[in-house]
Design a protein around this motif. Structure first.
Motif, PDB file in Angstrom:
ATOM      1  N   HIS A   1      32.131  39.321  39.691  1.00 20.14           N
ATOM      2  CA  HIS A   1      31.367  40.302  38.923  1.00 20.14           C
ATOM      3  C   HIS A   1      29.983  39.692  38.701  1.00 20.14           C
ATOM      4  CE1 HIS A   1      30.978  41.590  34.353  1.00 20.14           C
ATOM      5  NE2 HIS A   1      29.862  41.757  35.016  1.00 20.14           N
TER       6      HIS A   1
ATOM      7  N   ALA B   1      36.440  43.443  40.294  1.00 17.77           N
ATOM      8  CA  ALA B   1      35.961  42.301  39.522  1.00 17.77           C
ATOM      9  C   ALA B   1      37.073  41.280  39.300  1.00 17.77           C
ATOM     10  CB  ALA B   1      35.402  42.783  38.192  1.00 17.77           C
ATOM     11  N   LYS B   2      38.272  41.742  38.968  1.00 20.04           N
ATOM     12  CA  LYS B   2      39.388  40.829  38.701  1.00 20.04           C
ATOM     13  C   LYS B   2      39.773  40.041  39.953  1.00 20.04           C
ATOM     14  CE  LYS B   2      41.331  43.751  35.056  1.00 20.04           C
ATOM     15  NZ  LYS B   2      42.412  44.711  34.699  1.00 20.04           N
ATOM     16  N   GLU B   3      39.641  40.691  41.107  1.00 27.59           N
ATOM     17  CA  GLU B   3      40.046  40.053  42.354  1.00 27.59           C
ATOM     18  C   GLU B   3      38.879  39.396  43.079  1.00 27.59           C
ATOM     19  OE1 GLU B   3      41.996  43.180  44.488  1.00 27.59           O
ATOM     20  OE2 GLU B   3      43.677  43.290  43.077  1.00 27.59           O
TER      21      GLU B   3
ATOM     22  N   LYS C   1      35.785  33.786  45.483  1.00 30.51           N
ATOM     23  CA  LYS C   1      36.466  33.188  44.342  1.00 30.51           C
ATOM     24  C   LYS C   1      36.806  34.269  43.325  1.00 30.51           C
ATOM     25  CE  LYS C   1      36.072  29.361  41.074  1.00 30.51           C
ATOM     26  NZ  LYS C   1      35.191  28.257  40.583  1.00 30.51           N
ATOM     27  N   PRO C   2      38.074  34.530  43.055  1.00 29.99           N
ATOM     28  CA  PRO C   2      38.452  35.669  42.203  1.00 29.99           C
ATOM     29  C   PRO C   2      38.223  35.418  40.714  1.00 29.99           C
ATOM     30  CG  PRO C   2      40.398  34.478  42.889  1.00 29.99           C
ATOM     31  CD  PRO C   2      39.253  33.833  43.598  1.00 29.99           C
ATOM     32  N   GLY C   3      38.020  36.532  39.999  1.00 32.10           N
ATOM     33  CA  GLY C   3      37.969  36.491  38.553  1.00 32.10           C
ATOM     34  C   GLY C   3      36.790  35.750  37.970  1.00 32.10           C
ATOM     35  N   THR C   4      35.670  35.727  38.678  1.00 28.85           N
ATOM     36  CA  THR C   4      34.515  34.976  38.195  1.00 28.85           C
ATOM     37  C   THR C   4      33.362  35.913  37.854  1.00 28.85           C
ATOM     38  OG1 THR C   4      33.701  34.630  40.461  1.00 28.85           O
ATOM     39  CG2 THR C   4      35.118  32.937  39.525  1.00 28.85           C
TER      40      THR C   4
ATOM     41  N   ARG D   1      34.858  41.630  46.262  1.00 24.16           N
ATOM     42  CA  ARG D   1      36.057  40.854  46.540  1.00 24.16           C
ATOM     43  C   ARG D   1      36.197  40.724  48.051  1.00 24.16           C
ATOM     44  NH1 ARG D   1      41.451  44.797  46.338  1.00 24.16           N
ATOM     45  NH2 ARG D   1      41.270  45.267  48.560  1.00 24.16           N
TER      46      ARG D   1
ATOM     47  N   ASP E   1      37.105  47.962  38.062  1.00 25.25           N
ATOM     48  CA  ASP E   1      37.387  46.682  37.408  1.00 25.25           C
ATOM     49  C   ASP E   1      38.306  45.804  38.256  1.00 25.25           C
ATOM     50  OD1 ASP E   1      35.928  47.736  35.353  1.00 25.25           O
ATOM     51  OD2 ASP E   1      37.534  47.679  33.863  1.00 25.25           O
ATOM     52  N   ARG E   2      39.172  46.433  39.026  1.00 25.67           N
ATOM     53  CA  ARG E   2      40.080  45.650  39.873  1.00 25.67           C
ATOM     54  C   ARG E   2      39.295  44.778  40.848  1.00 25.67           C
ATOM     55  NH1 ARG E   2      44.228  47.959  44.543  1.00 25.67           N
ATOM     56  NH2 ARG E   2      44.656  45.892  45.439  1.00 25.67           N
TER      57      ARG E   2
ATOM     58  N   ALA F   1      34.258  46.711  33.015  1.00 23.87           N
ATOM     59  CA  ALA F   1      34.158  45.276  33.269  1.00 23.87           C
ATOM     60  C   ALA F   1      32.878  44.675  32.708  1.00 23.87           C
ATOM     61  CB  ALA F   1      34.238  45.004  34.779  1.00 23.87           C
TER      62      ALA F   1
END
Length: 496
Positions: free
Chosen positions: A53, A48-50, A352-355, A347, A45-46, A31
């Protein structure tokens, strides 16, 4: 009525799973996008996606024990009393920690894995820890004060024991679980299942693998942490691991023995030898990281399967960064980027996800964040800030623009000189104050991201130098950093 109200509030409070690895370089998390593309870490990485990061998470003292003390207390080393790994340092378990405050508020508290603070954990309902640094294969562990043997790989065992505790906890109370891995700490012994994971890959080299430390001072030149000179036969898997059983050793030798034989017959020297060491190091280190990523995957699956994910904050971080060949180094300790920056991915409910967040944050902020998430007040003597606003996508107007760093362990392992400094988004000012001739360094991270040229004496940086010195002086005063330094008795190295 009051008890019922408290129980309802407790049920609404988020659970916290804090996954804390040891010496996990951000370069070894996909990530973070290292240009060498060293490894895929799909489970980390999951998170981070959810979630979020954090790209600029800094540590106040880049070494294992002090970093753990900071996480527990929300304080710098000079305030929590744990300065270094070596010598007479013992963490004072009687002091305030966020764990004790959560426990008092009704949280179930558990820690499994690496503790490394030279005292027994306090404030935990359940603790199951490695003695000292721990070992990779068949590690003994101490469960609530009772030492017992184990068979297996340390990362897997820590995961097993953590999940076992989750199964047995009271489902009606919120919890915090601190899963603290040994991996990927030196000597980087990967699990048997990941031997050969890279198919004998020749890894891209960092531009600074053969750094000569020109334009920098004595501290950089006189350290003892190079791949070339410092790595031992044990680090390089040229000797046996004493703790393995016969079956483990057979599978281990099936991988390493033919490669070691080919290495010995090649009689490499000079840069070719350094390159061989570098590639062996990355195979082993990244194999350990793969096991940690496996563990994260198992943990996330457990939360999904048991319908806990929706109300559980999951944090992945490391106690500090680590060198993967940059400047010819392994290890950490420095204020420089690969050591100073540590991965942080979060997460959970309200996140706020994916940021990607680029604010300066720190392991110093974890205690405050966990208390804030639980709806508890943050004690005024803690020195960090809650990350909860950032996790929701909001940056407070008064968020920090600078950060204080201080490393103490000298004399000691790797011979990195004592230093302190201030870090901003663009500049880094460092004072090496315990060398024969103390000196300063200033780096412009925008123009010199690899920190190769000290511009402290450059006329064109005179204004920045003055501003940074003023900011450093202010930070030391605000943080109540003692001057002169800590008593020598607290930093006496262990006898060999």
């Amino acid at each position: 009525m009051l008890l019922a109200a408290f129980s309802a509030r407790a049920a609404d409070r988020p659970n916290i799973v804090f996954i804390f690895s040891d010496d996990h370089a951000y370069q070894a998390i996909s990530a973070y996008g290292d240009p060498r593309k060293l490894l895929d870490t799909p489970n980390i990485d999951r998170i981070a996606k959810e979630g979020v990061h954090f790209d600029r998470c800094l540590v106040p003292n880049s070494i294992c024990g002090p970093s753990r003390a900071t996480v527990l207390t929300g304080k710098y080393s000079h305030k929590n009393g744990f300065y270094n790994n070596e010598g007479k340092n013992v963490f004072d378990g009687g002091q305030q920690t966020f764990v004790k405050l959560l426990k008092a508020a009704g949280y179930q508290t558990a820690i499994v894995g690496k503790w490394h603070l030279n005292s027994d954990p306090t404030g935990f309902d359940y603790w199951h820890i490695l003695p000292g640094q721990g070992i990779y294969y068949n590690p003994p562990m101490i469960k609530n004060g009772v030492r017992s043997p184990n068979t297996g790989y340390v990362t897997d065992l820590i995961t097993d024991f953590s999940i076992d505790w989750l199964d047995k906890r009271d489902p009606n109370k919120p919890f915090i679980l601190m899963m603290q891995h040994k991996a990927p700490h030196r000597e980087w012994s990967p699990p048997l299942r990941h031997l050969g994971h890279d198919n004998d890959r020749k890894y891209p080299e960092p531009d600074t693998l053969f750094d000569d430390y020109a334009n920098r001072g004595d501290a950089e030149k006189k350290q003892d942490m190079t791949i070339e000179k410092t790595m031992t036969p044990h680090d390089l898997k040229l000797t046996k691991i004493a703790s393995m059983n016969e079956a483990q050793r057979k599978e281990w030798d099936a991988y390493y023995a033919p490669r070691n034989k080919a290495f010995e017959e090649a009689k490499l020297t000079g840069k070719d030898l350094v390159r061989w060491k570098y590639n062996r190091y990355l195979h082993d280190y990244l194999g350990c990281v793969k096991a940690v990523d496996d563990s994260v995957g198992r943990t996330l699956k457990y939360l999904d399967d048991h319908k806990l994910a929706e109300n559980t904050i999951v944090v992945y971080a490391s106690d500090q960064g680590f060198y993967l060949g940059e400047h010819g180094w392994f290890d950490k300790r420095w204020i420089f980027e690969e050591s100073l920056r540590t991965p942080l991915l979060v997460r959970g409910p309200g996140v706020k996800p994916g940021t990607v967040n680029t604010n300066i944050v720190s392991t110093l902020d974890f205690a405050e964040t966990f208390l804030d998430a639980a709806g508890l007040p943050v004690p005024k003597d803690m020195q960090g800030k809650s990350l909860m606003p950032l996790l929701k996508g909001e940056t407070p107007a008064d968020w920090r623009k600078s950060f204080y760093y201080h490393y103490y362990e000298y004399p000691g392992s790797h011979s990195v000189a004592k230093h302190y400094g201030v870090v901003t988004d663009r500049y880094k000012l460092v004072h090496f104050y315990h060398t024969p001739k103390p000196y300063w360094e200033l780096f412009d991270l925008q123009k010199d991201p690899k920190e190769l040229k000290n511009v402290y004496d450059a006329a064109e940086y005179s204004a920045q130098r003055a501003e940074l010195i003023a900011e450093l002086t202010k930070l030391r005063k605000d943080l109540e950093v003692p001057d002169p330094d800590v008593p020598a008795s607290t930093i006496t190295p262990k006898k060999p």
